[in-house]
Design a protein around this motif. Structure first.
Motif, PDB file in Angstrom:
ATOM      1  N   VAL A  11     -14.310   5.142  64.981  1.00 31.74           N
ATOM      2  CA  VAL A  11     -15.478   5.892  65.452  1.00 31.74           C
ATOM      3  C   VAL A  11     -16.732   5.020  65.403  1.00 31.74           C
ATOM      4  O   VAL A  11     -17.547   5.021  66.333  1.00 31.74           O
ATOM      5  CB  VAL A  11     -15.639   7.189  64.624  1.00 31.74           C
ATOM      6  N   ALA A  12     -16.879   4.243  64.329  1.00 22.78           N
ATOM      7  CA  ALA A  12     -18.029   3.340  64.220  1.00 22.78           C
ATOM      8  C   ALA A  12     -18.022   2.361  65.397  1.00 22.78           C
ATOM      9  O   ALA A  12     -19.064   2.137  66.032  1.00 22.78           O
ATOM     10  CB  ALA A  12     -17.979   2.584  62.900  1.00 22.78           C
ATOM     11  N   GLU A  13     -16.846   1.801  65.708  1.00 21.86           N
ATOM     12  CA  GLU A  13     -16.756   0.812  66.783  1.00 21.86           C
ATOM     13  C   GLU A  13     -16.970   1.445  68.168  1.00 21.86           C
ATOM     14  O   GLU A  13     -17.474   0.793  69.079  1.00 21.86           O
ATOM     15  CB  GLU A  13     -15.400   0.095  66.706  1.00 21.86           C
ATOM     16  N   LEU A  14     -16.583   2.710  68.294  1.00 20.35           N
ATOM     17  CA  LEU A  14     -16.794   3.399  69.576  1.00 20.35           C
ATOM     18  C   LEU A  14     -18.282   3.540  69.893  1.00 20.35           C
ATOM     19  O   LEU A  14     -18.672   3.681  71.048  1.00 20.35           O
ATOM     20  CB  LEU A  14     -16.134   4.779  69.538  1.00 20.35           C
ATOM     21  N   ASN A  15     -19.112   3.541  68.835  1.00 15.53           N
ATOM     22  CA  ASN A  15     -20.544   3.687  69.058  1.00 15.53           C
ATOM     23  C   ASN A  15     -21.178   2.491  69.753  1.00 15.53           C
ATOM     24  O   ASN A  15     -22.346   2.544  70.133  1.00 15.53           O
ATOM     25  CB  ASN A  15     -21.267   4.015  67.746  1.00 15.53           C
ATOM     26  N   ALA A  16     -20.419   1.410  69.937  1.00 22.66           N
ATOM     27  CA  ALA A  16     -20.894   0.299  70.762  1.00 22.66           C
ATOM     28  C   ALA A  16     -20.891   0.719  72.236  1.00 22.66           C
ATOM     29  O   ALA A  16     -21.559   0.113  73.068  1.00 22.66           O
ATOM     30  CB  ALA A  16     -20.015  -0.923  70.547  1.00 22.66           C
ATOM     31  N   PHE A  17     -20.111   1.787  72.551  1.00 23.95           N
ATOM     32  CA  PHE A  17     -19.972   2.220  73.946  1.00 23.95           C
ATOM     33  C   PHE A  17     -20.655   3.552  74.226  1.00 23.95           C
ATOM     34  O   PHE A  17     -21.258   3.766  75.260  1.00 23.95           O
ATOM     35  CB  PHE A  17     -18.488   2.347  74.319  1.00 23.95           C
TER      36      PHE A  17
END
Lengths: 115, 314
Positions: B145-151
């Protein structure tokens, strides 16, 4: 007996904690629920204000709350490492008291979260 | 990275349930908070939202889902790791991916949908934390979820079970600094799950008394833990005489929270809500009993200090 109606009652059965339930109670039991799901409805209807259980039990025998409170205090003081556990189906106010008690008797406090 | 259920209701257009069965365990989750409600930025309600269910078996919740992804048991961590790899455009071996029970195309499709969501949310249930990998699986979800926030905007929320288990986390956090499994033996809080968590303490036989309230470990815990509860002085506060009461030295009947006891309870998104009891109980509340026990403990400790000049405990 007249029914008392409680609007916007809060259901504590699951983590949804729905706070839009309407309860109709006759003083002893809740006879009708509105907006509750099937789990909530049985939660509300299965708990009554009847005196179904003894006030307290010590070693399996009925006792007064005073005696049970006294015995509880003795056991907690005597223990080197008492545990206070659960806290899921109680209010935040009770939880706060339980943390203070755990600190007083120098014990461990834990909830369902650790499972 | 979490949010309130109100934000989900008003904003979420992509909703994932992972390792949970809300249709049977949280029946109003779909209709009150997540799926069917019309929200400010999802005005058409259900039509504006996509729902994905990830689980190891087809539960009744699958009927509510647009996409049901059946993964193999114990493969949650692998699926999450592959999703993270695909998110970063890394190459994933087709056969390794297939071991999870899903095809590479299904996984890529999920990643694409997650990236193109306006506001995504993953609700994760006990299927995540009670299977192989345990808290590592929860950590993998939070990392994804943290990494998805790059998108795009993406959040995660655990599906909490019992009424006020969220409140227990919150209260322990603000009183001790830690959410659960807090050891106060030295007079200051220490936190170490696995060492100070209840099942471990009981199975190892570390604790020599137990006060149980708002729980019935005698019905749910592993047998060696129950055996230890029966060996030591156990005290139970509960509205009913429970399995644990039967092996306890002391049981005190208390009023039912929310039905005859008032107070505050936290919803799973950490929103505090007041209780409005409908009945008067013949029994004292848990809060009151705890207060009386605390007073008795205080009095007895003061007495013993006065008589021998030293405190009970260093």
């Amino acid at each position: 007996m007249d029914l008392t109606v409680v609007k916007n009652a809060t259901c504590t059965f699951c983590g949804c904690v729905c706070d839009d339930i309407e309860l109709h109670a006759d003083g002893v039991r809740i006879v009708k629920t509105k907006s509750a799901c099937s789990l909530g409805e049985s939660w509300f209807k299965n708990h009554t204000a009847e005196h179904l259980y003894p006030d307290a039990l010590i070693d399996g025998k009925p006792a007064t709350v005073d005696a049970a409170v006294d015995a509880t205090a003795d056991y907690l003081i005597k223990a080197n490492m008492p545990l206070v556990y659960g806290l899921s189906n109680v209010t935040c106010e009770a939880q706060r008291g339980a943390v203070a008690l755990a600190e007083m008797v120098a014990g461990v406090i834990d909830s369902h979260t650790s499972l | 990275m979490t949010c309130t259920l109100g934000e989900v209701k008003n904003r979420a257009d992509f909703i994932v349930y992972w390792g949970g069965n809300p249709a049977e365990c949280h029946p109003r989750h779909f209709t009150k908070y997540t799926l069917t409600q019309k929200g400010k930025f999802v005005p058409r309600g259900r039509k504006d939202r996509t729902m994905v269910l990830v689980d190891i078996r087809e539960t009744p919740s699958a009927k509510a889902a647009d996409i049901f992804l059946q993964i193999k048991p114990t493969k949650d961590f692998e699926v999450l790791t592959i999703l993270r790899a695909l998110l970063k455009n890394q190459t994933v071996d087709r056969e390794l991916a297939a071991e999870t029970g899903l095809t590479l195309e299904q996984l890529q499709d999920l990643v694409d949908r997650m990236k193109s969501a306006r506001f995504g949310v993953i609700f994760f249930g006990m299927g995540i934390s009670m299977t192989r990998g345990k808290h590592m699986n929860s950590a993998a979800i939070l990392t994804l979820v943290a990494e998805l926030n790059a998108f795009t905007k993406f959040v995660a929320m655990p599906m909490r079970g019992h009424g006020n288990v969220t409140g227990a986390d919150v209260v322990m956090r603000w009183t001790t600094g830690y959410p659960f499994g807090v050891n106060l033996c030295r007079g200051y809080p220490r936190y170490n799950p696995g060492e100070f968590s209840t099942v471990d303490l009981l199975v190892r036989g570390d604790v020599d008394a137990a006060l149980i309230l708002g729980a019935d470990p005698g019905a749910t815990m592993p047998q060696p833990a129950i055996d230890h509860l029966a060996r030591i002085p156990t005290i139970v506060l509960d509205p009913k005489v429970t399995h644990t009461s039967r092996l306890a030295r002391v049981h005190i009947t208390t009023a039912v929270t929310g039905i005859s006891a008032t107070g505050t309870v936290y919803r799973m998104d950490e929103i505090p809500l007041p209780l409005r009891p409908a009945l008067k109980s013949p029994y004292p509340t848990d809060e009151e009993v705890i207060r009386r026990v605390s007073k008795a403990v205080e009095k007895k400790m003061a007495l013993s200090t006065a008589s021998n000049g030293i405190t009970m405990r260093a």
